[in-house]
Write a protein that holds these residues in place. Structure first.
Motif, short mmCIF file in Angstrom:
data_model
loop_
_atom_site.label_atom_id
_atom_site.label_comp_id
_atom_site.label_asym_id
_atom_site.label_seq_id
_atom_site.Cartn_x
_atom_site.Cartn_y
_atom_site.Cartn_z
N TRP A 191 0.83 -1.22 0.00
CA TRP A 191 0.00 0.00 0.00
C TRP A 191 0.86 1.26 0.00
O TRP A 191 0.47 2.28 0.54
N ASP A 216 4.78 3.27 0.65
CA ASP A 216 5.72 3.44 1.77
C ASP A 216 6.56 2.19 2.03
O ASP A 216 6.93 1.91 3.17
N ASN A 266 1.68 13.42 -3.58
CA ASN A 266 1.12 12.54 -2.53
C ASN A 266 2.18 11.54 -2.08
O ASN A 266 2.14 11.01 -0.98
N ALA A 267 3.14 11.26 -2.97
CA ALA A 267 4.21 10.31 -2.64
C ALA A 267 5.20 10.96 -1.69
O ALA A 267 5.38 12.18 -1.70
N ILE A 304 -11.97 8.92 1.97
CA ILE A 304 -10.90 8.01 1.51
C ILE A 304 -9.65 8.17 2.37
O ILE A 304 -8.86 7.25 2.50
N GLY A 305 -9.51 9.36 2.95
CA GLY A 305 -8.27 9.64 3.69
C GLY A 305 -7.18 10.02 2.72
O GLY A 305 -6.05 9.54 2.82
N THR A 306 -7.51 10.87 1.74
CA THR A 306 -6.51 11.26 0.74
C THR A 306 -5.43 12.10 1.41
O THR A 306 -5.58 12.56 2.55
N THR A 307 -4.37 12.35 0.67
CA THR A 307 -3.29 13.18 1.21
C THR A 307 -3.65 14.66 1.13
O THR A 307 -2.91 15.49 1.64
N GLN A 343 3.56 5.20 -4.61
CA GLN A 343 2.46 4.44 -3.99
C GLN A 343 2.70 2.94 -4.16
O GLN A 343 3.83 2.53 -4.38
N LEU A 388 -3.00 0.18 -4.13
CA LEU A 388 -3.66 1.48 -4.26
C LEU A 388 -3.99 1.77 -5.72
O LEU A 388 -4.42 2.87 -6.07
N THR A 436 -8.38 3.99 -3.08
CA THR A 436 -7.17 3.87 -3.89
C THR A 436 -6.67 5.26 -4.23
O THR A 436 -7.32 6.25 -3.91
N THR A 437 -5.55 5.31 -4.92
CA THR A 437 -5.13 6.58 -5.48
C THR A 437 -5.70 6.69 -6.89
O THR A 437 -6.57 5.89 -7.26
N VAL A 466 -1.80 3.72 4.91
CA VAL A 466 -2.25 5.03 5.42
C VAL A 466 -3.58 5.35 4.77
O VAL A 466 -3.78 5.08 3.60
N GLY A 467 -4.48 5.94 5.54
CA GLY A 467 -5.79 6.31 4.99
C GLY A 467 -6.79 5.18 5.18
O GLY A 467 -6.50 4.17 5.84
N ARG A 508 0.67 11.33 9.11
CA ARG A 508 -0.34 10.48 9.76
C ARG A 508 0.27 9.16 10.22
O ARG A 508 1.16 8.62 9.57
P1 IMP Z 1 -4.50 10.45 -2.80
O1 IMP Z 1 -3.52 9.74 -3.67
O2 IMP Z 1 -3.94 11.64 -2.08
O3 IMP Z 1 -5.77 10.78 -3.53
O4 IMP Z 1 -4.94 9.45 -1.61
C1 IMP Z 1 -5.66 8.25 -1.89
C2 IMP Z 1 -5.20 7.12 -0.97
O5 IMP Z 1 -3.87 6.75 -1.31
C3 IMP Z 1 -5.16 7.51 0.51
O6 IMP Z 1 -5.49 6.36 1.27
C4 IMP Z 1 -3.71 7.86 0.75
O7 IMP Z 1 -3.33 7.70 2.09
C5 IMP Z 1 -3.02 6.86 -0.15
N1 IMP Z 1 -1.71 7.31 -0.62
C6 IMP Z 1 -1.44 8.22 -1.56
N2 IMP Z 1 -0.12 8.37 -1.72
C7 IMP Z 1 0.47 7.52 -0.87
C8 IMP Z 1 1.84 7.18 -0.60
O8 IMP Z 1 2.79 7.70 -1.19
N3 IMP Z 1 2.04 6.22 0.34
C9 IMP Z 1 1.00 5.60 0.98
N4 IMP Z 1 -0.27 5.88 0.76
C10 IMP Z 1 -0.54 6.83 -0.16
#
Ligand code: IMP
Length: 427
Positions: free
Chosen positions: A11, A13, A38-39, A125-128, A223, A227, A237-238, A272-273, A302
């Motif tokens: 997932w 990290d 987000n990474a 979703i718990g996005t970043t 990611q 995801l 997901t992302t 995460v999320g 987080r």
């Molecule tokens: P988003 O990519 O910000 O839209 O987040 C969507 C989901 O992907 C959330 O659950 C985030 O926590 C997870 N996510 C996004 N980027 C990462 C990453 O680099 N590492 C771990 N989880 C990530």
């Protein structure tokens, strides 16, 4: 030399930044192909410790050209901040190029990310919160603004004017928040364009040229496979594909040029999320893993959800990516656990299954079936040869690889570049 893709297998990290930093010593090109800021890739080397979000982890190599490919969404303000920070700390960024086809994260993407998350309530979703989903949504809705548009002010103004009109209608009429000013956004992005102009390129051509010179190209995943919007725990997901296949599309290189696909797994699991995670430990063992491993997000800070290694998910990840080998990171975190568990199957509604269900409702009901292995109760951080690892650590790794369906290329026993054991060459 072919292309090596380094892919997050869980997932996210998993420690891809460290693996890329290590492999970049031999590469001529290191390219990011998906995601955005987000990474968060942590790299520790002779320059110090860095948390990179957009700049490829290969930036520390003396010879590698670093690319941010067409498949990435770029927040120019974050990118410029990262470039400035690297320069201040003595890292040369003159070999960094960004794709003219990459889409830009605009201020309204970040606003919508927050507003949409709020509107989801307990389904969030718990996005970043970095605007990633809205930016990729605009890309496929053909409402995006691309890096190349920054080079032509007239085109930028026309496109931004049209799109911002539409976005402002939603901001004001649906969400009841203030509209964004066209002049302010336009002027800000013109300034970004001026600063970035010198590094905007057709990055797929740079990859092609390197391959024609028989140079090593690394694709740096962001990611993790679980995801992925198609194969991950949708909708948790992302929004772009972190899979090896995404590497081909996100940089513009034929899949036939990818000679090795290295899946990066942590020796345990984190997420995460929101979204299901069958092996999550909501007890003191999970807390202990988090504490020992300092499992807190590089991007958002987080606390990460922690659990045992999930071999059902791992096998699925191996299959959809076609890993030619794997790197197992953070083995040292398990040094002091008297016994360890690996999830070898799920119990779903009274039946035993060995696959990763596509439905999150089903996955949420899956109970892990564990196999227990003895811990090695000895430090591994100083070990540099596979045969010198404690026998029980080798037993754990061998079982993990067998269940994941792939051979091990690398094992990491600490965050430093040299805390790595080469088990088998990647190519
Ligand atoms: P988003 O990519 O910000 O839209 O987040 C969507 C989901 O992907 C959330 O659950 C985030 O926590 C997870 N996510 C996004 N980027 C990462 C990453 O680099 N590492 C771990 N989880 C990530």
């Amino acid at each position: 030399m072919p292309v090596i893709a380094v892919i997050g297998a869980q997932w996210g990290d998993e420690g891809k930044g460290k693996v890329i930093d290590l492999l970049a010593e031999k590469a001529k090109v290191v390219a990011r192909f998906s995601g955005g800021d987000n990474a968060g890739h942590t790299v520790i080397n002779h320059y110090g410790e860095f948390g990179l979000h957009l700049v490829p982890s290969g930036i520390f190599s003396a010879q590698a050209v670093c690319l941010i490919g067409n498949g990435v969404v770029i927040n120019p303000s974050v990118l410029l901040g990262e470039i400035d920070l690297l320069n201040q700390r003595g890292v040369d960024t003159s070999r960094l190029f960004i794709s003219d086809r990459a889409h830009l994260i605009m201020p309204y993407h970040i606003l919508f990310d927050g507003l949409e998350e709020k509107a989801r309530g307990n389904q969030a979703i718990g996005t970043t919160g970095k605007g990633i989903g809205p930016a990729f949504a605009d890309k496929v809705a053909r409402l995006g603004i691309r890096v190349g548009d920054l080079l032509d002010r007239e085109v930028l103004l026309e496109r931004l004017g049209h799109i911002l009109d539409y976005k402002n209608t939603i901001l004001t009429k649906v969400y009841g928040v203030s509209p964004l000013s066209l002049t302010e956004v336009y002027e800000q992005y013109c300034q970004f364009g001026e600063r970035l102009a010198a590094c905007i390129r057709d990055t797929s051509l740079i990859v092609e040229e390197a391959l024609s010179r028989d140079e090593l190209v690394l694709l740096e995943g962001a990611q993790g496979a679980l995801l992925d919007p198609d194969f991950g725990t949708y909708p948790y997901t992302t929004s772009s594909s972190p899979l090896a296949g995404g590497g081909s599309l996100g940089i513009g290189v034929s899949p036939t040029r990818i000679g090795a696909i290295l899946g990066v797994f942590k020796a345990y699991s984190t997420r995460v999320g929101g979204g299901p995670m069958p092996t999550e430990l909501k007890d003191e063992t999970g807390d202990l893993i988090r504490k020992v491993a300092h499992e807190y997000g590089t991007t958002t800070g987080r606390a990460r959800r922690c659990g045992w290694f999930d071999a059902v998910a791992a096998r699925f990840s191996t299959r959809i990516n076609g890993f030619t080998g794997i790197a197992v990171t953070r083995l040292d975190i398990l040094d002091n656990f008297p016994s360890l568990k690996i999830c070898v199957g799920y119990k779903l509604d009274g039946k035993t299954i060995d696959y990763f269900p596509s439905s999150i409702a089903a996955l949420s009901r899956c109970q892990p079936i564990y196999e227990e292995l003895p811990g090695w109760l000895a430090p591994t951080t100083h070990i540099r040869e596979y045969k010198k690892l404690p026998a029980k650590a080798r037993q754990y790794l061998a079982r993990l690889a067998e269940l994941a369906g792939c051979t091990i290329n690398l094992v990491c026993v600490g965050p430093e570049r040299e805390q790595t054991i080469e088990v088998k060459p990647i190519l």
